[in-house]
Design a protein around this motif. Structure first.
Motif, PDB file in Angstrom:
ATOM      1  N   ILE A  72       0.930  -1.207   0.249  1.00 39.84           N
ATOM      2  CA  ILE A  72       0.120   0.018   0.121  1.00 39.84           C
ATOM      3  C   ILE A  72       0.829   1.318  -0.035  1.00 39.84           C
ATOM      4  O   ILE A  72       0.645   2.041  -0.608  1.00 39.84           O
ATOM      5  CB  ILE A  72      -1.048  -0.027   1.195  1.00 39.84           C
ATOM      6  CG1 ILE A  72      -2.098   1.173   1.136  1.00 39.84           C
ATOM      7  CG2 ILE A  72      -0.380   0.200   2.602  1.00 39.84           C
ATOM      8  CD1 ILE A  72      -3.105   1.084   0.081  1.00 39.84           C
ATOM      9  N   GLN A  73       2.005   1.201   0.620  1.00 42.86           N
ATOM     10  CA  GLN A  73       2.849   2.443   0.584  1.00 42.86           C
ATOM     11  C   GLN A  73       3.455   2.769  -0.627  1.00 42.86           C
ATOM     12  O   GLN A  73       3.696   3.676  -1.032  1.00 42.86           O
ATOM     13  CB  GLN A  73       3.875   2.001   1.722  1.00 42.86           C
ATOM     14  CG  GLN A  73       3.296   2.238   3.226  1.00 42.86           C
ATOM     15  CD  GLN A  73       4.261   1.623   4.291  1.00 42.86           C
ATOM     16  OE1 GLN A  73       5.395   0.883   3.976  1.00 42.86           O
ATOM     17  NE2 GLN A  73       4.148   1.804   5.709  1.00 42.86           N
ATOM     18  N   THR A  74       4.119   1.579  -1.244  1.00 39.70           N
ATOM     19  CA  THR A  74       4.731   1.647  -2.431  1.00 39.70           C
ATOM     20  C   THR A  74       3.521   2.178  -3.639  1.00 39.70           C
ATOM     21  O   THR A  74       3.968   3.334  -4.410  1.00 39.70           O
ATOM     22  CB  THR A  74       5.023   0.387  -2.967  1.00 39.70           C
ATOM     23  OG1 THR A  74       6.184  -0.124  -2.019  1.00 39.70           O
ATOM     24  CG2 THR A  74       5.845   0.315  -4.516  1.00 39.70           C
ATOM     25  N   ALA A  75       2.385   1.905  -3.359  1.00 39.15           N
ATOM     26  CA  ALA A  75       1.409   2.172  -4.658  1.00 39.15           C
ATOM     27  C   ALA A  75       1.120   3.694  -4.330  1.00 39.15           C
ATOM     28  O   ALA A  75       0.685   4.437  -5.355  1.00 39.15           O
ATOM     29  CB  ALA A  75       0.152   1.391  -4.426  1.00 39.15           C
ATOM     30  N   ALA A  76       0.886   3.790  -2.886  1.00 37.74           N
ATOM     31  CA  ALA A  76       0.479   5.423  -2.477  1.00 37.74           C
ATOM     32  C   ALA A  76       1.541   6.384  -3.034  1.00 37.74           C
ATOM     33  O   ALA A  76       1.446   7.375  -3.287  1.00 37.74           O
ATOM     34  CB  ALA A  76      -0.029   5.280  -1.078  1.00 37.74           C
ATOM     35  N   ILE A  77       2.790   6.071  -2.590  1.00 43.53           N
ATOM     36  CA  ILE A  77       3.807   6.942  -2.738  1.00 43.53           C
ATOM     37  C   ILE A  77       3.893   7.436  -4.521  1.00 43.53           C
ATOM     38  O   ILE A  77       3.859   8.457  -4.944  1.00 43.53           O
ATOM     39  CB  ILE A  77       5.175   6.334  -2.336  1.00 43.53           C
ATOM     40  CG1 ILE A  77       5.332   6.437  -0.700  1.00 43.53           C
ATOM     41  CG2 ILE A  77       6.317   6.970  -3.080  1.00 43.53           C
ATOM     42  CD1 ILE A  77       6.219   5.384  -0.417  1.00 43.53           C
ATOM     43  N   ALA A  78       3.919   6.398  -5.248  1.00 41.69           N
ATOM     44  CA  ALA A  78       3.932   6.622  -6.703  1.00 41.69           C
ATOM     45  C   ALA A  78       3.031   7.732  -7.210  1.00 41.69           C
ATOM     46  O   ALA A  78       3.027   8.472  -7.581  1.00 41.69           O
ATOM     47  CB  ALA A  78       3.980   5.220  -7.521  1.00 41.69           C
ATOM     48  N   LYS A  79       1.750   7.364  -6.522  1.00 44.35           N
ATOM     49  CA  LYS A  79       0.499   8.030  -7.021  1.00 44.35           C
ATOM     50  C   LYS A  79       0.454   9.533  -6.463  1.00 44.35           C
ATOM     51  O   LYS A  79       0.179  10.282  -7.265  1.00 44.35           O
ATOM     52  CB  LYS A  79      -0.678   7.370  -6.835  1.00 44.35           C
ATOM     53  CG  LYS A  79      -1.103   6.165  -7.630  1.00 44.35           C
ATOM     54  CD  LYS A  79      -1.252   6.537  -8.847  1.00 44.35           C
ATOM     55  CE  LYS A  79      -1.758   5.017  -9.515  1.00 44.35           C
ATOM     56  NZ  LYS A  79      -1.846   5.333 -11.031  1.00 44.35           N
ATOM     57  N   ILE A  80       0.785   9.699  -5.075  1.00 42.07           N
ATOM     58  CA  ILE A  80       0.588  10.616  -4.476  1.00 42.07           C
ATOM     59  C   ILE A  80       1.697  11.882  -4.912  1.00 42.07           C
ATOM     60  O   ILE A  80       1.669  13.036  -5.176  1.00 42.07           O
ATOM     61  CB  ILE A  80       0.678  10.786  -2.997  1.00 42.07           C
ATOM     62  CG1 ILE A  80      -0.725  10.045  -2.575  1.00 42.07           C
ATOM     63  CG2 ILE A  80       0.714  11.956  -2.002  1.00 42.07           C
ATOM     64  CD1 ILE A  80      -0.968   9.514  -1.094  1.00 42.07           C
ATOM     65  N   ILE A  81       2.887  11.206  -5.058  1.00 46.00           N
ATOM     66  CA  ILE A  81       3.919  12.061  -5.305  1.00 46.00           C
ATOM     67  C   ILE A  81       3.843  12.660  -6.961  1.00 46.00           C
ATOM     68  O   ILE A  81       4.206  14.040  -7.045  1.00 46.00           O
ATOM     69  CB  ILE A  81       5.426  11.403  -5.324  1.00 46.00           C
ATOM     70  CG1 ILE A  81       5.702  11.076  -3.972  1.00 46.00           C
ATOM     71  CG2 ILE A  81       6.540  12.147  -6.108  1.00 46.00           C
ATOM     72  CD1 ILE A  81       6.291  12.101  -3.057  1.00 46.00           C
ATOM     73  N   SER A  82       3.220  11.784  -7.769  1.00 49.37           N
ATOM     74  CA  SER A  82       3.083  12.341  -9.442  1.00 49.37           C
ATOM     75  C   SER A  82       2.017  12.925  -9.406  1.00 49.37           C
ATOM     76  O   SER A  82       1.777  13.565 -10.778  1.00 49.37           O
ATOM     77  CB  SER A  82       3.393  11.119  -9.901  1.00 49.37           C
ATOM     78  OG  SER A  82       2.228  10.140  -9.778  1.00 49.37           O
TER      79      SER A  82
END
Length: 184
Positions: free
Chosen positions: A25-35
């Motif tokens: 969940i962290q890996t997925a969220a980081i990629a989306k929220i950052i971009s």
């Protein structure tokens, strides 16, 4: 790799905690929220790292040198605010960002301090936010006119309820005092 998208202070936090890898969940969220500046719902099992999934990229992305509260965390329960406070505060120490609990049981001196110099993150219930709109509307504008993110914990507890309607109204009113759209 999602880890590389995070700011150096946040990467240091992760290394210091001894995390060998981020959770899915962290890996997925980081990629989306950052971009993007899109709104997201993070859905995962209990104790899967959702709080960090939201806050790792948000803390990496927000410039806390700007004035005002940058991140607003809304919880349905005071007990959850008190619990999450220590996790979020520990993360924020790496960025020298102030985290303030704002509810009826919290110290008035800390609230007065954040009103005088609004910065960092506030953890609050919908009812306390509503009371602020009613009793101190000037403070709402002063605190939240530069808001970047709203994190709603336990969102399922608001769906289809009067509190959910209240929260939707509050978010709409927050957007009207904000200078730009914030992400949820």
């Amino acid at each position: 790799m999602s880890f590389d998208l995070l700011s150096e202070p946040i990467r240091k936090f992760i290394r210091d905690k001894g995390w060998e890898q981020l959770r899915p969940i962290q890996t997925a969220a980081i990629a989306k929220i950052i971009s993007t500046d899109d709104n997201y719902i993070l859905a995962s099992r209990t104790a899967s790292g959702k709080t960090e999934a939201a806050f790792l990229p948000i803390l990496s992305k927000v410039d806390f040198r700007e004035t005002g509260i940058q991140v607003l965390y809304i919880s349905p329960l005071i007990a959850l605010i008190n619990d999450q406070f220590y996790r979020i505060e520990e993360l924020c120490k790496y960025l020298d960002v102030t985290v303030t609990k704002w509810h009826g049981e919290e110290n008035k001196t800390l609230k007065d301090r954040i009103i005088k110099q609004p910065h960092g993150i506030i953890l609050i219930t919908p009812e306390s936010l509503e009371a602020m709109f009613v009793n101190k509307p000037f403070n709402v504008k002063q605190l939240f006119s530069n808001l970047k993110y709203v994190v709603i914990d336990e969102i399922h507890s608001f769906i289809g309820t009067d509190r959910g309607t209240q929260l939707k109204s509050i978010l709409s009113r927050l957007q009207t005092v904000n200078t730009k759209p914030f992400s949820i």
